[in-house]
Structure formats: structure tokens, C-alpha cells
Write a protein that holds these residues in place. Structure first.
Motif, PDB file in Angstrom:
ATOM      1  N   ALA A  98      69.638  58.296  16.831  1.00 49.22           N
ATOM      2  CA  ALA A  98      69.450  57.570  18.091  1.00 49.22           C
ATOM      3  C   ALA A  98      69.101  58.521  19.238  1.00 49.22           C
ATOM      4  O   ALA A  98      68.151  58.282  20.004  1.00 49.22           O
ATOM      5  N   VAL A  99      69.857  59.624  19.344  1.00 44.28           N
ATOM      6  CA  VAL A  99      69.624  60.576  20.437  1.00 44.28           C
ATOM      7  C   VAL A  99      68.281  61.269  20.279  1.00 44.28           C
ATOM      8  O   VAL A  99      67.513  61.408  21.238  1.00 44.28           O
ATOM      9  N   ALA A 100      67.977  61.700  19.060  1.00 44.17           N
ATOM     10  CA  ALA A 100      66.725  62.427  18.819  1.00 44.17           C
ATOM     11  C   ALA A 100      65.513  61.561  19.123  1.00 44.17           C
ATOM     12  O   ALA A 100      64.513  62.037  19.681  1.00 44.17           O
ATOM     13  N   HIS A 101      65.598  60.287  18.746  1.00 43.36           N
ATOM     14  CA  HIS A 101      64.459  59.384  19.000  1.00 43.36           C
ATOM     15  C   HIS A 101      64.206  59.224  20.498  1.00 43.36           C
ATOM     16  O   HIS A 101      63.056  59.222  20.949  1.00 43.36           O
ATOM     17  N   GLU A 102      65.288  59.115  21.262  1.00 44.46           N
ATOM     18  CA  GLU A 102      65.134  58.915  22.708  1.00 44.46           C
ATOM     19  C   GLU A 102      64.644  60.181  23.405  1.00 44.46           C
ATOM     20  O   GLU A 102      63.959  60.107  24.428  1.00 44.46           O
ATOM     21  N   ILE A 103      65.002  61.359  22.877  1.00 50.94           N
ATOM     22  CA  ILE A 103      64.608  62.615  23.521  1.00 50.94           C
ATOM     23  C   ILE A 103      63.203  63.037  23.122  1.00 50.94           C
ATOM     24  O   ILE A 103      62.462  63.616  23.921  1.00 50.94           O
ATOM     25  N   PRO A 106      59.932  61.688  25.531  1.00 54.99           N
ATOM     26  CA  PRO A 106      59.591  62.401  26.772  1.00 54.99           C
ATOM     27  C   PRO A 106      59.156  63.848  26.541  1.00 54.99           C
ATOM     28  O   PRO A 106      58.312  64.369  27.264  1.00 54.99           O
ATOM     29  N   ILE A 107      59.717  64.512  25.521  1.00 55.92           N
ATOM     30  CA  ILE A 107      59.300  65.880  25.223  1.00 55.92           C
ATOM     31  C   ILE A 107      57.832  65.910  24.807  1.00 55.92           C
ATOM     32  O   ILE A 107      57.077  66.799  25.200  1.00 55.92           O
ATOM     33  N   THR A 108      57.431  64.938  24.004  1.00 57.13           N
ATOM     34  CA  THR A 108      56.031  64.859  23.557  1.00 57.13           C
ATOM     35  C   THR A 108      55.088  64.674  24.745  1.00 57.13           C
ATOM     36  O   THR A 108      54.016  65.295  24.815  1.00 57.13           O
ATOM     37  N   ILE A 145      65.630  68.870  17.378  1.00 59.11           N
ATOM     38  CA  ILE A 145      65.630  67.426  17.167  1.00 59.11           C
ATOM     39  C   ILE A 145      65.359  67.096  15.708  1.00 59.11           C
ATOM     40  O   ILE A 145      65.959  66.186  15.128  1.00 59.11           O
ATOM     41  N   SER A 146      64.461  67.847  15.083  1.00 59.02           N
ATOM     42  CA  SER A 146      64.173  67.635  13.662  1.00 59.02           C
ATOM     43  C   SER A 146      65.410  67.909  12.816  1.00 59.02           C
ATOM     44  O   SER A 146      65.660  67.222  11.824  1.00 59.02           O
ATOM     45  N   ASP A 147      66.198  68.935  13.230  1.00 62.50           N
ATOM     46  CA  ASP A 147      67.447  69.219  12.524  1.00 62.50           C
ATOM     47  C   ASP A 147      68.419  68.047  12.660  1.00 62.50           C
ATOM     48  O   ASP A 147      69.119  67.689  11.708  1.00 62.50           O
ATOM     49  N   PHE A 148      68.458  67.452  13.856  1.00 65.48           N
ATOM     50  CA  PHE A 148      69.292  66.280  14.052  1.00 65.48           C
ATOM     51  C   PHE A 148      68.869  65.149  13.125  1.00 65.48           C
ATOM     52  O   PHE A 148      69.688  64.500  12.487  1.00 65.48           O
TER      53      PHE A 148
END
Length: 305
Positions: A98-103, A106-108, A145-148
Motif C-alpha cells: 500500500a505504501v509503496a504504491h502511493e509513493i 509521485p516519485i515517477t 520501494i521495490s524491496d518493499f
């Protein structure tokens, strides 16, 4: 007396009381046979060997009951620990996804605009000197994020294989300067030509996490980290042992819990990722430690024939 020990399900108490009971029981039989000779206890001598057999059989039954109940308790305890670990992985995986998807979104966007501005000829070069640094940091953030996401993503690919000896030496070479800076040396005893079911990248990730933790936990001048392997039928045990600060039982029980770390700047997510990786390959991780004496980590892999 053995019945009392069985109630507590404690091995040391049972074996201590059982030993005292055996010595005392056979001591009484010896006293009756050699000293008393039937004066005060004639009924014992009427069937002397029958009484001894009866007493011995009772002790055997007590031992059998204790052994069965203790084995069942140990299995239930292990099963409960596995359920707890699985539940922790599940909860952390859902949180990470959930967190990784939301972050990531915007990073992209930010990364895309930085790349666009970097190619814009109207922007002076002096203003672009930190663009590459920012892009590198965004790449690092994406890797985290990929690790998450790896915590939540099931492993559906064909099981990869990696060479243990090559991977261990590669990681040791990578961390040798970090270890030297902390006055720590490595001691290696690794089997040659042993392949296990684990990708080389993920195995490196495992080793970097555990060896780095061992280095940071060892603050002695004569610090040493021993890395060795043991073969157990179709399984290989990779042992990483340090002589650092160690952990007590309470701290070991919390190892692998999300956001629990003994390091001031740690998050505890590194170990969660390690647990997730090793369980994807049907392996296991075990800790044994003593406060002030060091910690030993045993990572179990399936050998690739």
C-alpha cells in the motif's frame, strides 16, 4: 514426584526429580534386602522382584507420558511461532504494498520532470549540476520501494540456483573495507561447488543484511565474524557468527517484527525482507545468541542437485 514435574512441563525439573526418585526407590529396595531383611517390611520380600519390576514399570510409564506431552508442547510452540511469523509477513507485505504504491507515483512524476529539465537547453548548466545527484537518489528510493513490494509479491518464477561459495566471497569482498574500518576480520569455511535454490541477487541481499548487522554489533578490538557451511542431507546450513554484544531472549523473540531494530537508525524491515526471501525458497532462519558473547545466525537453504 514425577507427576508433579509433568504438571510443569519442564525438562530439568522432571529429570532431576526422576533421578532422585530412581535413586531413592532402588535405595529403599537395597535397604530392605540387605539390612532390614524383612523385619519391618516383610510384605516387600514376599514378592521382592515383582515390586522392583512394578516400580520400574511405573517410572517408565511416567517417562513415556512426560515424553509424549513434552513433544506435543514443543510442536505446538513451533507451530505457534510459524503462525506468528507468517502473520507478520502478511501484515508487513500488505502495508508495504500500500505504501509503496502511493509513493511510487509521485516519485515517477518528479523523476520524469527532472529528466526533461536536464535535457532542456534553455536551463543553464550551472543549474543542472545537481540534477544527476537527485536522479540517483530517486533511483535509490525506487529500489527501496521495490524491496518493499518484494514482501507482498509472491515468487512465481522458476526457482533460480546460485553458488554459495562464489556469492559468499563476493559479499565478503564487498564488505571487507567496512569490516576493516571497524577492526573486524572474517574467517571463512565454505564448501566448494555447492549450489542452492536461491537467486544470486537475493542471496547477496540476505548476506549483506546479516553480515552488516554482525559488523555493527561487534565493537571489540579483536572482533571476528565466522562464516561457515554445514551439509545436512538435502539442506545446507550457512552460519554467520560474531563475538559482539549479543541479544537476550526477549530481544530475539522480537527479531523480524516490523519496525523493531536494535540499531538507533534501523527500521527492522531489512530482516523482514530476509525472512520473506528465504521462505519463498522453503528455507529458514534461526538465531542463537547470548548477551555479551555474540550471535549466531543459521540460514537453511535447499541444495540444488
Amino acid at each position: 514426584m514425577p507427576c508433579i514435574a509433568i504438571v510443569f512441563f519442564h525438562k530439568k525439573i522432571y529429570y532431576s526429580i526422576g533421578t532422585v526418585n530412581l535413586i531413592g526407590g532402588y535405595g529403599i529396595f537395597a535397604y530392605i534386602y540387605f539390612i532390614d531383611q524383612g523385619e519391618r517390611f516383610p510384605y516387600f520380600l514376599e514378592d521382592y522382584w515383582g515390586n522392583i519390576i512394578n516400580f520400574t514399570a511405573c517410572q517408565f510409564i511416567f517417562f513415556f507420558v512426560f515424553f509424549i506431552t513434552n513433544s506435543r508442547t514443543e510442536k505446538l510452540k513451533l507451530y505457534y511461532e510459524q503462525i506468528q511469523r507468517t502473520e507478520r509477513l502478511k501484515n508487513t507485505g500488505q502495508l508495504a504494498a500500500a505504501v509503496a504504491h502511493e509513493i511510487r507515483n509521485p516519485i515517477t512524476v518528479v523523476k520524469g520532470f527532472l529528466q526533461l529539465y536536464e535535457e532542456d537547453q534553455l536551463i543553464p548548466m550551472k543549474s543542472k549540476q545537481h540534477f544527476q545527484l537527485m536522479l540517483d537518489e530517486l533511483d535509490l528510493a525506487e529500489k527501496v520501494i521495490s524491496d518493499f513490494l518484494s514482501l507482498a509479491k509472491p515468487n512465481t518464477e522458476k526457482t533460480p540456483v546460485s553458488n554459495v561459495n562464489d556469492t559468499v566471497h563476493s559479499v565478503v569482498e564487498l564488505l571487507s573495507s567496512y569490516a576493516s574500518a571497524n577492526n573486524i576480520i572474517f574467517s571463512l569455511s565454505i564448501h566448494d561447488n555447492i549450489n542452492v535454490h536461491c537467486s544470486k541477487v537475493e542471496m547477496k541481499q540476505l548476506l549483506v543484511n546479516f553480515i552488516k548487522n554482525a559488523i555493527e554489533a561487534t565493537d571489540k578490538k579483536d572482533g571476528i565474524i565466522k562464516i561457515s557451511t554445514e551439509l545436512h542431507e538435502s539442506k545446507l546450513h550457512l552460519l554467520i557468527e560474531d563475538n559482539g554484544i549479543g541479544m537476550d531472549n526477549e530481544e530475539m523473540e522480537k527479531i523480524g517484527t516490523p519496525f523493531y531494530s536494535l540499531k538507533s537508525n534501523g527500521t527492522g524491515l531489512g530482516l523482514m525482507i530476509c525472512y520473506n526471501i528465504i521462505e519463498n525458497y522453503n528455507g529458514s532462519i534461526k538465531f542463537s545468541s547470548e548477551k555479551g558473547k555474540g550471535t549466531k545466525v543459521t540460514i537453511q537453504f535447499q541444495i540444488a542437485r
